[in-house]
Design a protein around this motif. Sequence first.
Motif, short mmCIF file in Angstrom:
data_model
loop_
_atom_site.label_atom_id
_atom_site.label_comp_id
_atom_site.label_asym_id
_atom_site.label_seq_id
_atom_site.Cartn_x
_atom_site.Cartn_y
_atom_site.Cartn_z
N GLY A 677 0.79 -1.22 0.00
CA GLY A 677 0.00 0.00 0.00
C GLY A 677 0.82 1.27 0.00
O GLY A 677 0.27 2.36 0.11
N MET A 678 2.15 1.15 -0.09
CA MET A 678 3.02 2.32 -0.21
C MET A 678 4.26 1.92 -0.99
O MET A 678 4.57 0.73 -1.13
CB MET A 678 3.38 2.89 1.16
CG MET A 678 4.07 1.94 2.11
SD MET A 678 4.38 2.72 3.71
CE MET A 678 5.23 1.38 4.58
N ASP A 679 5.00 2.92 -1.51
CA ASP A 679 6.09 2.65 -2.44
C ASP A 679 7.46 2.61 -1.76
O ASP A 679 8.48 2.97 -2.35
CB ASP A 679 6.09 3.69 -3.57
CG ASP A 679 6.26 5.11 -3.05
OD1 ASP A 679 6.34 5.29 -1.82
OD2 ASP A 679 6.30 6.04 -3.89
N LYS A 680 7.48 2.17 -0.52
CA LYS A 680 8.74 1.98 0.21
C LYS A 680 8.51 0.88 1.24
O LYS A 680 7.36 0.56 1.57
CB LYS A 680 9.17 3.28 0.90
CG LYS A 680 8.13 3.82 1.88
CD LYS A 680 8.55 5.16 2.45
CE LYS A 680 7.47 5.71 3.38
NZ LYS A 680 7.83 7.03 3.93
N PRO A 681 9.59 0.28 1.76
CA PRO A 681 9.41 -0.76 2.79
C PRO A 681 8.96 -0.16 4.11
O PRO A 681 9.40 0.92 4.50
CB PRO A 681 10.81 -1.38 2.92
CG PRO A 681 11.58 -0.90 1.75
CD PRO A 681 11.00 0.42 1.37
N GLY A 682 8.08 -0.86 4.79
CA GLY A 682 7.67 -0.47 6.13
C GLY A 682 8.15 -1.49 7.15
O GLY A 682 8.70 -2.54 6.79
N PRO A 683 7.96 -1.24 8.43
CA PRO A 683 8.36 -2.19 9.47
C PRO A 683 7.67 -3.54 9.31
O PRO A 683 6.50 -3.61 8.91
CB PRO A 683 7.92 -1.48 10.76
CG PRO A 683 7.98 -0.02 10.41
CD PRO A 683 7.50 0.05 8.99
N VAL A 684 8.39 -4.59 9.65
CA VAL A 684 7.92 -5.97 9.44
C VAL A 684 7.97 -6.82 10.70
O VAL A 684 7.03 -7.54 11.01
CB VAL A 684 8.76 -6.64 8.32
CG1 VAL A 684 8.53 -8.14 8.28
CG2 VAL A 684 8.44 -6.02 6.96
#
Length: 716
Positions: A677-684
């Motif tokens: 849902g966004m164009d960068k990595p988020g926390p996992v």
Amino acid sequence: MSKKLSRRKFLVRGGLGTLGVLAVGTYLFRNPIRREIIGFAESFVAPYSGSGTDANLWFEITKDNNIILHSPKVEMGQGTFTGLAQIAADELDVNINQMQVIAASSASGIVDRLGTGGSLSIASMWTTIRELAATTREMVKLEAAKKWEVSVDDITTKNGIVTHENKELSFAEIAANVTEWKIPDTPKLKPVNSYKLVGKPVPRIDLKAKVYGDPIFGMDAEMDNMLHAVILRPEYIGATFKSANFSKAEQMPGIVKVVQIDDWVGIVAKTYPEALAAKLEVDVEWNIPKKWTEEDIRNLITVGSGDEMIVQKEGDVLENDDEDFLELEFKSPIGAHAQLEPNGAVASYKDGKVTVILSTQVIGITQNQIAKALDIDTDDINVIPTYLGGGFGRRLNTNHAIQAIKLSKAVGQPVKYFFTRKEEFQNDMFRPPTHHIMRGKLNEEGLIEHLEHHFASGNVAIDSLLLPGIANTVLGADFGAIRGGRIHYSDIKNVRSIQWHKTLPFATSWWRSLGLLANTFAIESFVDELAFQNNKNPIELRLAQIKDNEEGIRLKNVIKKVQEESNYSETVSNGRAMGFACSTDTGTPCAQVVEVSIENKEIKVHKVTCVMDCGIAVNPDQVRAQCEGAMIMAMSAAMHEKMYIEDGQLQPTIFGPYEMAMIKHAPKEINVHLLQGMDKPGPVGEPPLGPIAAAIGNAVKRLTGERLTEMPLKLS
């Protein structure tokens, strides 16, 4: 690569400085601004803000044309090194099998002020690694252009080879005789959709080392002429050193020296068994001011007791004389980190210079702690990090490194010191217990009109190494304890989240996902109960309470996807029921559905369906593995794990009595679906811990009619 280059500082963005500026504003304008900052911090991904920002400090070109990335983040099983290698390789134009990643020692000059944690390694390093790798690639191309006397625009790179017409050289050949590099402006980055490795399931680059048992962990570390040590530690909460008679211990075989420093005693021997045997012969007395009980701790951690902070406030307060509201109470216990590798260090002090090898999440902070404790310059201290045999926040505190160094100084040789398992359990930085009161009601249209979360906790971020002491005074709340404590249903008109804080008599601090697990358990169990008592579909009720802004759409999408993939139903079928829950942590929404039954009066989880939107999944297999591991860890904490206090001591002190999930408890089926849902990595690494406890409790409610309100989850 030579490090003799004209210095060019890599651009370091706001990071902690942003929070610092906001914090000052918070203090000036008090609670309304405080709540804005707290809301911002819950989804804020701090970019790299450490030292050592020249590209050639990070990337080393070897003679065999491989690339070594010196990472300011450490590897503790989460697969970070593989993800960073993928990002770097795509911008460098090299193959993944040409990449090696090692944790940067403090002597390298690359030190991350934040350390490793908070699920931020990939998310915070995304832009930094891309820019540094792209800069390194252009540095090599500039050198090739100079050698061939051609325009750099006519040069191409592929698989670590630089080409111009019919001429080609490897990166290694170009770098061989360079003593000073020309540093270009940060080049334009490649479009992400052109990457060949990012987004692909690349095998772990550390797999071979682990399969073959290479000495990569802290416990494997050795130094020449090394001795072994143990340290006497109290078993009672709050106990302090009074006196000790160690004359008998000094006469034991292999003993080199018994050292008393300040209020602790260390025994140094030729071997670890000899040090341990001598420890049993020390007659030690402790000051024990109070023998704490379980009831004492529960009375401290109670809603209404301690420092109060309203961390979320919208609309009106739910009045006590309103007869239509529902109220439930929830609790969670003390939790241990229980990581496989106990803490310890191998240290050498010689001529005012210190070298220490250890498993740590905070290399720079450890270096500064040592400098302060021994009154030496940080330039004289080299902290060498290893792979971590489990971290989860436990490796944020490394005082044992200081003790190992002081023992080395006392005996004039390197010393290896590690906790026993009992010491690890009794001297942990525990997950604090919590207490929650949830209150709420529906309106005439069947939507949630009021929702309140009152919660009490001990220290998480407060008094930790990562947060300055003034932070609590300025912000009024513990960032760690409130994680997941704010209500993320954005279209409820009247909401309150109120934290009550108390400092406990034993050390509590960061534990994987911080407050997320306990807070989500309370909130999501309560929302489910509202739906259950009012004959509402629990998923549809939630969806109706979420705004259609960017965050809301991402949350709705994971909820709808998990509903679809799990074939969610409220109907009990063949002795099994489904439970749903969701949470949003550091900007990453996650939704889960579990399928449970009751076997021999115990809860059995058969299947988990998880949907998470972490933006770009740099390595989808790695992300799914993180989700699986996080959910199993959360299940273990939710259904089995509990520290308790007996006769003034924290118990249990060994695996086994400290119950944890075993293979037999694992679901036979775990399905993980990833959305972008966004164009960068988020926390996992931590968001998937949020929903699982509530999802299990919600399934049990449908199966048995019993609402479980206390972890570990047990049927009455």
